[in-house]
Scaffold this motif. Structure first.
Motif, PDB file in Angstrom:
ATOM      1  N   GLY A  35       6.631  -1.263  -7.897  1.00  0.00           N
ATOM      2  CA  GLY A  35       6.363   0.103  -7.485  1.00  0.00           C
ATOM      3  C   GLY A  35       7.167   1.095  -8.308  1.00  0.00           C
ATOM      4  N   ARG A  36       8.463   0.806  -8.515  1.00  0.00           N
ATOM      5  CA  ARG A  36       9.322   1.726  -9.273  1.00  0.00           C
ATOM      6  C   ARG A  36       9.079   1.579 -10.770  1.00  0.00           C
ATOM      7  N   LYS A  37       9.103   0.347 -11.257  1.00  0.00           N
ATOM      8  CA  LYS A  37       8.915   0.100 -12.697  1.00  0.00           C
ATOM      9  C   LYS A  37       7.535  -0.460 -13.003  1.00  0.00           C
ATOM     10  N   ILE A  38       7.050  -1.302 -12.083  1.00  0.00           N
ATOM     11  CA  ILE A  38       5.762  -1.964 -12.310  1.00  0.00           C
ATOM     12  C   ILE A  38       4.839  -1.629 -11.142  1.00  0.00           C
ATOM     13  N   GLY A  39       3.712  -1.020 -11.455  1.00  0.00           N
ATOM     14  CA  GLY A  39       2.719  -0.730 -10.414  1.00  0.00           C
ATOM     15  C   GLY A  39       1.605  -1.739 -10.500  1.00  0.00           C
ATOM     16  N   MET A  40       0.915  -1.940  -9.380  1.00  0.00           N
ATOM     17  CA  MET A  40      -0.160  -2.920  -9.408  1.00  0.00           C
ATOM     18  C   MET A  40      -1.421  -2.347  -8.768  1.00  0.00           C
ATOM     19  N   ILE A  41      -2.551  -2.658  -9.338  1.00  0.00           N
ATOM     20  CA  ILE A  41      -3.831  -2.217  -8.789  1.00  0.00           C
ATOM     21  C   ILE A  41      -4.677  -3.456  -8.539  1.00  0.00           C
ATOM     22  N   PHE A  42      -5.192  -3.564  -7.315  1.00  0.00           N
ATOM     23  CA  PHE A  42      -5.966  -4.761  -6.973  1.00  0.00           C
ATOM     24  C   PHE A  42      -7.458  -4.526  -7.113  1.00  0.00           C
ATOM     25  N   GLN A  43      -8.183  -5.621  -6.930  1.00  0.00           N
ATOM     26  CA  GLN A  43      -9.613  -5.600  -7.185  1.00  0.00           C
ATOM     27  C   GLN A  43     -10.411  -4.785  -6.174  1.00  0.00           C
ATOM     28  N   ASP A  44     -10.181  -5.082  -4.894  1.00  0.00           N
ATOM     29  CA  ASP A  44     -11.117  -4.557  -3.916  1.00  0.00           C
ATOM     30  C   ASP A  44     -10.537  -3.357  -3.176  1.00  0.00           C
ATOM     31  N   PRO A  45     -11.004  -2.151  -3.522  1.00  0.00           N
ATOM     32  CA  PRO A  45     -10.423  -0.964  -2.891  1.00  0.00           C
ATOM     33  C   PRO A  45     -10.724  -0.909  -1.390  1.00  0.00           C
ATOM     34  N   LEU A  46     -11.732  -1.658  -0.942  1.00  0.00           N
ATOM     35  CA  LEU A  46     -12.072  -1.593   0.476  1.00  0.00           C
ATOM     36  C   LEU A  46     -11.025  -2.297   1.320  1.00  0.00           C
ATOM     37  N   THR A  47     -10.315  -3.260   0.730  1.00  0.00           N
ATOM     38  CA  THR A  47      -9.342  -4.001   1.526  1.00  0.00           C
ATOM     39  C   THR A  47      -7.901  -3.730   1.092  1.00  0.00           C
ATOM     40  N   SER A  48      -7.706  -2.908   0.068  1.00  0.00           N
ATOM     41  CA  SER A  48      -6.343  -2.715  -0.443  1.00  0.00           C
ATOM     42  C   SER A  48      -5.544  -1.692   0.353  1.00  0.00           C
ATOM     43  N   LEU A  49      -6.216  -0.921   1.189  1.00  0.00           N
ATOM     44  CA  LEU A  49      -5.514   0.127   1.914  1.00  0.00           C
ATOM     45  C   LEU A  49      -5.416  -0.245   3.387  1.00  0.00           C
ATOM     46  N   ASP A  50      -4.274   0.106   3.989  1.00  0.00           N
ATOM     47  CA  ASP A  50      -4.070  -0.151   5.413  1.00  0.00           C
ATOM     48  C   ASP A  50      -5.049   0.697   6.225  1.00  0.00           C
ATOM     49  N   PRO A  51      -5.950   0.063   6.958  1.00  0.00           N
ATOM     50  CA  PRO A  51      -6.994   0.837   7.648  1.00  0.00           C
ATOM     51  C   PRO A  51      -6.476   1.708   8.786  1.00  0.00           C
ATOM     52  N   LEU A  52      -5.275   1.444   9.265  1.00  0.00           N
ATOM     53  CA  LEU A  52      -4.814   2.147  10.464  1.00  0.00           C
ATOM     54  C   LEU A  52      -3.943   3.362  10.174  1.00  0.00           C
ATOM     55  N   ARG A  53      -3.619   3.584   8.919  1.00  0.00           N
ATOM     56  CA  ARG A  53      -2.753   4.729   8.635  1.00  0.00           C
ATOM     57  C   ARG A  53      -3.404   5.663   7.622  1.00  0.00           C
ATOM     58  N   THR A  54      -3.086   6.945   7.719  1.00  0.00           N
ATOM     59  CA  THR A  54      -3.705   7.914   6.816  1.00  0.00           C
ATOM     60  C   THR A  54      -3.223   7.654   5.386  1.00  0.00           C
ATOM     61  N   ILE A  55      -4.029   8.162   4.426  1.00  0.00           N
ATOM     62  CA  ILE A  55      -3.645   8.081   3.016  1.00  0.00           C
ATOM     63  C   ILE A  55      -2.275   8.730   2.824  1.00  0.00           C
ATOM     64  N   GLU A  56      -2.068   9.846   3.522  1.00  0.00           N
ATOM     65  CA  GLU A  56      -0.802  10.563   3.405  1.00  0.00           C
ATOM     66  C   GLU A  56       0.380   9.677   3.790  1.00  0.00           C
ATOM     67  N   ARG A  57       0.231   9.027   4.967  1.00  0.00           N
ATOM     68  CA  ARG A  57       1.321   8.182   5.461  1.00  0.00           C
ATOM     69  C   ARG A  57       1.654   7.101   4.437  1.00  0.00           C
ATOM     70  N   GLN A  58       0.622   6.492   3.879  1.00  0.00           N
ATOM     71  CA  GLN A  58       0.851   5.389   2.947  1.00  0.00           C
ATOM     72  C   GLN A  58       1.518   5.878   1.673  1.00  0.00           C
ATOM     73  N   LEU A  59       1.051   7.033   1.175  1.00  0.00           N
ATOM     74  CA  LEU A  59       1.662   7.586  -0.043  1.00  0.00           C
ATOM     75  C   LEU A  59       3.098   8.021   0.221  1.00  0.00           C
ATOM     76  N   VAL A  60       3.278   8.753   1.310  1.00  0.00           N
ATOM     77  CA  VAL A  60       4.606   9.315   1.578  1.00  0.00           C
ATOM     78  C   VAL A  60       5.634   8.204   1.828  1.00  0.00           C
ATOM     79  N   ASP A  61       5.235   7.179   2.563  1.00  0.00           N
ATOM     80  CA  ASP A  61       6.164   6.061   2.795  1.00  0.00           C
ATOM     81  C   ASP A  61       6.614   5.437   1.481  1.00  0.00           C
ATOM     82  N   THR A  62       5.637   5.245   0.579  1.00  0.00           N
ATOM     83  CA  THR A  62       5.959   4.610  -0.697  1.00  0.00           C
ATOM     84  C   THR A  62       6.859   5.507  -1.543  1.00  0.00           C
ATOM     85  N   ILE A  63       6.495   6.799  -1.619  1.00  0.00           N
ATOM     86  CA  ILE A  63       7.294   7.736  -2.411  1.00  0.00           C
ATOM     87  C   ILE A  63       8.712   7.825  -1.838  1.00  0.00           C
ATOM     88  N   ASP A  64       8.753   7.933  -0.515  1.00  0.00           N
ATOM     89  CA  ASP A  64      10.028   8.079   0.160  1.00  0.00           C
ATOM     90  C   ASP A  64      10.942   6.890  -0.102  1.00  0.00           C
TER      91      ASP A  64
END
Lengths: 572, 326
Positions: free
Chosen positions: A88-117
């Protein structure tokens, strides 16, 4: 000093029956701003490389030799906590299936902010601002509003953009993209690839692009490493590897990619790969069971005709008519399929291609219009029993060879099922004999009958599906994306098989695909679908040379530009 | 959302009416109510008069409507055995059962979920394996046996805990509570553990299976690949997703804790509704049985409704897309 420097990497998975070496003696480098493509077929060990670099090998897998250096520092022997700090800090990763790569129960904001934070410790407000900025950078319109939404409110392409934003949260130096566009439509794929290329260049991020798709490699990569069974067999600049491949495997792999520019009678046989069974030489239709009941054939010029066929699904139920919502999956589509031809339907996901196939076979009952099969109007038949003789004459091969075969039945019973259902054989022994012959015809051999589907590879399973489809001696075969789940060399074999069978048995075929080069190689005439409407029907060559509709031209412009690199050599 | 709740409420009412019908049939047709109420020396005239007064000569729908309306107001008539209104009996017994059930439920969830999470995360650890083995015992031993073994060990041999009853209770209005006295709490320990053990192991195994499933998903892997700390990946991402299916089962289990309290209450002579029901069955005290049946059905219906609403709170995919952002 390279950004990433992998030397002599060996990854193994210890098991009770000895160690499986997934990656052997791998040496690659990635420079800042450079895209290194890693191409190969399934099981070649491509994804294992990515996982080894970020330190996320599935246990019990481990790095058993060589070293990985990031900006000169060795990272493969770091303790877990430090490895995690790199992710995440030095190496980022992108997976194949965007439909399953995101946590369905949390907003995009929450996921981004948690990671940035977690990585940057900016504080809530600055993190939100950065998150909105990232979404803007990956091309999500109205980012301040969309960021409050949940993943299911995003389309597939948007989700992959959000995934990219998440991977870029802490400005990594290296991004590993594992089949980032395989699950996406061509037009979305083109946008995502453009985006990734731009981001790499602007931010001087190095990228490892793992894919099975030669087209994506040709479009994106500066350099390529070709993998086969855990080894890199060839590496070099993209133009060099694709234009003048030095290794046999690379050559076979490239020759197996369907060409978009000219129709060839057969795909070249991929000799480098085992398991390349072909039709038996002594296949004589006049004595074969498949040829015995050729009661069909001549008669009409056209076999199937759709007139204003429509299919409407209710998406929102309500007691009040005004509040109901509908989806016109197929909207007044009319075309005919001539006897003995291969008719292609092409379009992106959600265009209604598969729904058309399901309407013809009677899985869905059309909500409007008519469908004729030979002399009979299928839409006028009331009962399932009345439709049965017609349904016997049409069979379907599905996309996913893993879920379309019942894993608890032996291959013999799977292939014999339609024979028993339609009472085509007087005795069980007779049915078994027919199954053996069918398995011979599709190149598996009669001994396959005793086994279960899980013992076969994807390509072999698709052969079983084809044998099952042929078991009723159909005159009309529908192939719904029959090769999209297969590797390119296996795809070539299956397409060859379908071509042979079509010619031998004089089958009429409806061939559905999103893959234009495959359509070009397989079909006589093609229909282009979008949003449930049929936009254009033309002979294949005419469609590819002189497309009439703007959307067709757009689709053609998105085809992988493999020929751009292969052209010089091919022209010689 | 509102339409959904309305539909659910309608379904609940239908379920309750069906249960009420069964309870009523029990009341009306299992034996002759008059026979059950009066002594042997009652004359035929007196019986006829009683029948007339209780409305037992009215047509079936009228009787059922009267029963349903009364039941809705908590009136189930008189207990044959105790000669007191059933509603009063239930009010008296209700707090004992509820306290036992709630403590057990909290115990089952508070121990079951963490154990499930732990066994999923440390799949091959020694402690996980022993939890799994113990849970097998918990799931396969019948409740009464566990209760009896606990009584034998802690009550009879060690003499640490009382073996029957609620101990001292404090009355708060009509509610009597054993949670506020040391003796009441000591009396609660063994019954609560006995009742909770089965649900606890069930929840643990369920959470473990779901969690293992979720840990294999792409979004958990992607969380790891973003370098998020394990605690975040495990609890904020994985556990939350695990809980979606767990809520249904756990909700239904809470209902059955109340219903299954019958056995525990008999073993520990716990003065709750379950014990009352068992005694009612022994004495063919039909109004009490009918009331118990309707009450338990009511609990299940309410819990189900709450579970459905919880889904909306937990899973955004179920919420109606008001913004229409697709």
């Amino acid at each position: 000093m390279s950004l990433l420097d992998v030397r002599g990497l060996q990854v193994e998975f210890p098991s009770r029956r000895g160690h499986v070496v997934a990656v052997r003696d791998l040496t690659i480098t990635v420079e800042p701003g450079e895209i290194l493509g890693i191409v190969g077929e399934s099981g070649a060990g491509k994804s294992t490389i990515g996982n080894a670099v970020v330190g996320l090998l599935e246990p019990p897998g481990r790095v058993s030799g060589g070293e990985i250096r990031l900006q000169g520092e060795r990272i493969d022997n770091l303790p877990d906590a430090l490895k995690r700090a790199l992710r995440g800090r030095k190496i980022g990763m992108i997976f194949q299936d965007p439909l399953t790569s995101l946590d369905p129960l949390r907003t995009i904001e929450r996921q981004l902010v948690d990671t940035i934070d977690y990585h940057l410790k900016l504080g809530e407000e600055a993190a939100v601002a950065r998150a909105v900025g990232l979404l803007d950078a990956v091309g999500i319109p109205d980012p301040a509003v969309r960021i409050k939404q949940y993943p299911h409110q995003f389309s597939g392409g948007m989700r992959q953009r959000a995934v990219i934003a998440l991977a870029l949260c802490a400005d990594p130096e290296l991004v590993i993209a594992d089949e980032p566009t395989t699950a996406l439509d061509v037009s979305v794929q083109a946008q995502i690839l453009d985006l990734m290329k731009g981001l790499c260049w602007d931010r001087q991020v190095g990228m490892i692009l793992i894919t099975h798709d030669m087209g994506v490699i040709a479009e994106m990569a500066d350099r390529v490493a070709v993998m086969y069974r855990g080894r890199v067999v060839e590496t070099g600049t993209t133009a060099q590897v694709l234009g003048a491949p030095a290794h046999d495997y690379t050559r076979s792999l490239i020759s197996a990619v369907p060409r978009p520019d000219v129709k060839v009678p057969r795909f070249p046989r991929v000799t480098y790969i085992e398991d390349a069974a072909e039709l038996p030489e002594d296949f004589d239709l006049s004595t074969h069971w498949l040829g015995q009941a050729r009661n069909f054939g001549a008669g009409h010029a056209e076999l199937v005709r759709l007139e204003d066929a429509s299919m409407r699904f209710t998406t929102t139920r309500s007691m009040w008519k005004s509040r109901r919502r509908y989806l016109d999956a197929v909207d007044r589509v009319s075309f005919e399929i001539r006897n003995g031809e291969v008719f292609g339907l092409v379009g992106e996901s959600g265009s209604g291609k598969s729904t058309v196939a399901r309407m013809i076979t009677g899985i869905y009952r059309p909500t409007g219009g008519r469908i004729r099969f030979g002399d009979t109007e299928l839409t006028a038949l009331q009962s399932r029993a009345a439709a049965a003789p017609y349904r016997r004459q049409m069979q379907m091969v599905f996309q996913d060879p893993f879920s379309s075969l019942n894993g608890r039945m032996r291959v013999r019973d799977i292939v014999a099922e339609p024979i028993h259902f339609h009472k085509l054989a007087p005795t069980r022994a007779e049915a078994a004999r027919i199954v053996d012959q069918l398995l011979d015809v599709v190149g598996l051999g009669a001994q396959a009958a005793q086994r279960f589907p899980h013992e076969f590879s994807g390509g072999q399973r698709q052969r079983i599906s084809i044998a099952r489809a042929l078991a009723t001696r159909p005159r009309f075969l529908i192939c719904d994306e029959p090769t999209s789940a297969l590797d390119v060399s296996i795809q070539a074999q299956i397409l060859n098989l379908l071509k042979d069978l079509q010619q031998e048995l004089n089958l009429t075929m409806l061939f559905i695909s999103h893959d234009l080069p495959v359509i070009r190689q397989m079909c006589d005439r093609v229909g282009v679908m979008r949003h449930g409407k049929l936009l254009e029907v033309a002979a294949t060559d005419a469609l590819f040379e002189k497309p009439k509709h703007a959307y067709t031209r757009h689709l053609l412009s998105l085809m992988p530009k493999l020929e751009r690199i292969m052209q010089p050599k091919m022209a010689e | 959302m509102i339409g959904f709740i309305a539909a659910r409420l309608l379904q609940s009412i239908i379920v309750m009416l069906a249960v009420a019908l069964i309870a009523f049939a029990l009341f009306r047709f299992v034996g002759d109510p008059i026979n059950n109420m009066v002594g042997q020396d009652t004359t035929l005239e007196e019986r006829a008069e009683l029948r007339e007064r209780l409305g037992l000569d009215d047509p079936f729908p009228v009787q059922f409507a009267r029963f349903a309306i009364n039941a809705a107001q908590g009136e189930f008539g008189f207990s044959y055995q105790h000669r007191r209104p059933v509603s009063a009996l239930i009010t008296e017994r209700f707090p004992a059962t509820m306290e036992l059930a709630l403590v057990s439920a909290i115990l089952a969830v508070a121990v079951g979920i963490p154990m499930g999470v732990y066994t999923a995360l440390k799949r091959y650890g020694l402690l996980s394996r022993s939890f799994m083995t113990l849970s097998l015992i918990g799931i396969s031993l019948p409740t009464f046996l566990i209760g009896i073994l606990l009584i034998l060990f802690f009550g009879v041999i060690l003499r640490w805990l009382p073996t029957f009853g609620r101990g001292d209770v404090i009355a708060i209005g009509w509610w009597t509570s054993g949670l506020l006295t040391a003796d009441g709490l000591r009396s609660l320990i063994m019954p609560a553990i006995t009742l909770a053990l089965f649900q606890m192991t069930l929840i643990m195994r369920l959470v473990r299976a779901e969690m293992l499933e979720v840990l294999r998903t792409d979004f958990v892997k992607f969380g790891r690949a973003r370098g998020l700390p394990d605690s975040h990946v495990h609890f904020s991402i994985a556990l939350k997703n695990t809980l979606v299916p767990v809520i249904t089962i756990t909700g239904l289990q809470l209902g059955s804790i109340i219903a299954f309290a019958i056995i525990t209450e008999s073993v520990f002579q716990w003065p709750g509704m379950g014990l009352m029901f068992i005694q009612a069955v022994a004495e063919v005290d039909i109004p009490v049985m009918a009331a118990y049946l309707v009450l338990i059905a009511f609990f299940f219906v309410v819990i189900n409704l709450i579970v459905d609403l919880l889904y909306f709170a937990v899973d955004p995919r179920l919420r109606v897309d008001r913004a229409g952002g697709h």
